[in-house]
Write a protein that holds these residues in place. Structure first.
Motif: not given
Length: 567
Positions: A16-19, A30-33, A501-505, A543-545
């Motif tokens: 994905l990074d390469a593309a 389902c992916w986010q930086e 993941q975001i809440a945990k982070r 919400a934004e993610a």
């Protein structure tokens, strides 16, 4: 190599990074930086040469010498299938039923939310982005606007027509006085906005580029001048509507009208329903926008079709139902008083000549004629800009079947329980500020508050996904609002896990978690806590993610002010 393009990436980077380094828009839900790959949506699939299966590019590490396919038919079909499977279990709607019923595709729920919090100027902009001469059309056919309102299944439909009139009249009062007129908006129709005789129609003395200073905030901003000139034959609802939208797009418009006044069938509406002053005021706004009127002008006699095609870049015939003599004078193909046009593009057989309204489909309905004029303006704009004329876009949207009693109750829980508000001023009166606010709060907001930010919808449109390809029992839609800043609709969740993941982070003590297994799996709060307890600091980021609007910012926080929905 991706699709025969070489790319270098750091060790540890993914396909994905390469593309993305190559500028390839690989769909991801389902992916986010900053988050680890979840590989649940499977819409980022790619194919590695020599492999017997496709792989999720978000979690597949790039290796030296790999040859990968991304934009091939096989890969795109696999992505389309993944999107269709997600759509088949998506218990959510893109737009509210009232928007489908509205001839002008007005963002009615957005208007309601703006009125409910007192942002009347933005509500007026929302209406006038979608509707021409809004104060006139809002007074016509309230059943058309309200027929799709889901609130009608609870008690009575929301007063959409009355609320459109409220904000449109507010705009007229502002334009007349040069200042916002919140306390007088419901009386705008009783004031004389200026007679639209031949002199008041002459826009030659007005500078179309400075119209916003003359009309205050009542009209949407006009695009830069295109240098193109359009003549509209007929000053009825279809012609006036087309002139309005073409002018907003920066094209210079001249309307040729046979009679001494413009308005067509609108002039025959009983004064008790439509005060002549309201029509006068709306036509005065068209003049300020830069539309020029040539009254007492019959095409075929005063000016020929050949003259118009020579002097203008495009011609729109919107003259209403014509007799055979008038058809002959126009020199266009037709029969029984109707011109022959392409159903989707409004084009006649003559290059650069379009037709709309009763001259094409004689219905005698002002609302439908005005909507037809809007559609024709879209096609003419495409023609003038040199692209293919394809007509109004048909956006891929989701619609639910009739909600069950439990779902309807969930929708109504966050709206006012009061009955329908009717104007206290008697027959023909409009709503006061207080009445409008109370009525707007009855809206169930059954649209998607993350419509423009929903990646599922974006990629479904891009890949031509069919939401009905896979049929089966759908999840029940649930609307839970136990948080002051965000809404949660579990039926829209695709179990991407980003919010967890975001809440945990963010260090949330409770956060969110998965519960259940298989088809019963869902995102929820631990220990039956409220969403407000679970997300104290990370609610907005979650919400934004969210890729689908399962989590969305509440109310007016969801959309920027005066968001354009221009043709």
């Amino acid at each position: 190599m991706i699709d025969n393009q070489a790319v270098n990436v750091p060790v540890g980077a993914t396909l994905l990074d390469a593309a993305r380094r190559l500028g390839i828009d690989v769909p991801t839900l389902c992916w986010q930086e900053g988050c680890r790959p979840n590989t649940t949506c499977m819409v980022c699939l790619m194919k590695i040469e020599g492999a017997d299966r496709l792989v999720p590019s978000c979690a597949t590490v790039a290796e030296d010498g790999l040859c990968v396919e991304s934009e091939t038919d096989e890969v795109r079909q696999a992505r389309r299938t993944a999107l269709e499977l997600l759509l088949s279990d998506h218990a959510g709607e893109c737009r509210a039923p009232c928007q489908y019923a509205d001839p002008f595709d007005t963002d009615v729920p957005g208007m309601m939310r703006q009125i409910a919090v007192g942002r009347i100027e933005e509500a007026a902009a929302t209406v006038r982005e979608a509707m021409p001469f809004a104060a006139v059309l809002a007074r016509l056919g309230p059943d058309v606007y309200e027929g799709g309102c889901r609130r009608g299944a609870v008690d009575e439909p929301a007063g959409i027509g009355l609320l459109k009139r409220y904000v449109a009249d507010w705009g007229l009062a502002s334009a007349r006085d040069g200042t916002p007129a919140r306390r007088r908006c419901h009386n705008a129709g009783t004031h004389d906005a200026g007679s639209h005789d031949a002199r008041s129609h002459d826009a030659g003395t007005h500078d179309a580029g400075t119209h916003s200073t003359e009309t205050g905030s009542v009209l949407p901003p006009r695009d830069p001048a295109s240098g193109k000139r359009v003549v509209v034959v007929g000053g009825g609802p279809a012609g006036l509507s087309a002139a309005y939208f073409l002018s907003l797009r920066g094209h210079a418009c001249t309307v040729y009208e046979t009679h001494k006044k413009a308005g067509g069938m609108l002039l025959d509406v009983p004064p008790a329903q439509l005060s002549p002053n309201v029509l006068d005021a709306e036509i005065a706004l068209l003049v300020r926008l830069g539309v020029r009127f040539e009254l007492n002008t019959m095409v075929g006699r005063t000016a020929t079709m050949a003259d118009l095609r020579r002097d203008f870049d495009a011609v729109l015939v919107a003259a209403g139902r014509l007799d055979q003599d008038a058809m002959r004078l126009l020199g266009l193909a037709g029969n029984d008083g109707r011109l022959q046009v392409s159903a989707s593009t409004h084009e006649t057989e003559a290059d650069g000549v379009f037709a709309a309204g009763d001259v094409v489909r004689p219905r005698g309905q002002a609302l439908r004629a005005a909507a037809d004029g809007k559609a024709a303006a879209y096609c003419i704009d495409q023609y003038l800009r040199g692209g293919p004329v394809t007509g109004l876009p048909r956006l891929a949207t989701l619609r639910l079947s009739r909600p069950g009693p439990d779902e309807l109750a969930a929708m109504a829980a966050d709206a006012s329980s009061a009955g329908r508000v009717e104007p206290n001023g008697g027959p023909g009166a409009g709503l006061t500020d207080e009445e409008a606010c109370a009525e707007a709060r009855r809206c169930l907001s059954c649209d998607c508050e993350k419509l423009d930010g929903c990646r599922l919808r974006r990629y479904a449109e891009a890949y031509g996904a069919d939401a009905s390809r896979y049929r089966g029992p759908r999840r029940r839609t649930q609307r839970l609002h136990p948080h002051p800043d965000i809404t949660f609709q579990s039926g829209k969740c695709i179990l991407c896990g980003l919010c967890i993941q975001i809440a945990k982070r963010a260090g949330e003590p409770l956060g969110l978690t998965f519960a259940g297994r298989g088809f019963e799996m869902r995102v929820t709060t631990p220990f039956d806590a409220s969403l407000a307890e679970a997300l104290k600091d990370a609610a907005r980021e979650c919400a934004e993610a969210c890729p689908t609007g399962a989590l969305a910012l509440r109310g007016m926080e969801a959309k920027p002010p005066c968001q354009s929905r221009r043709i």
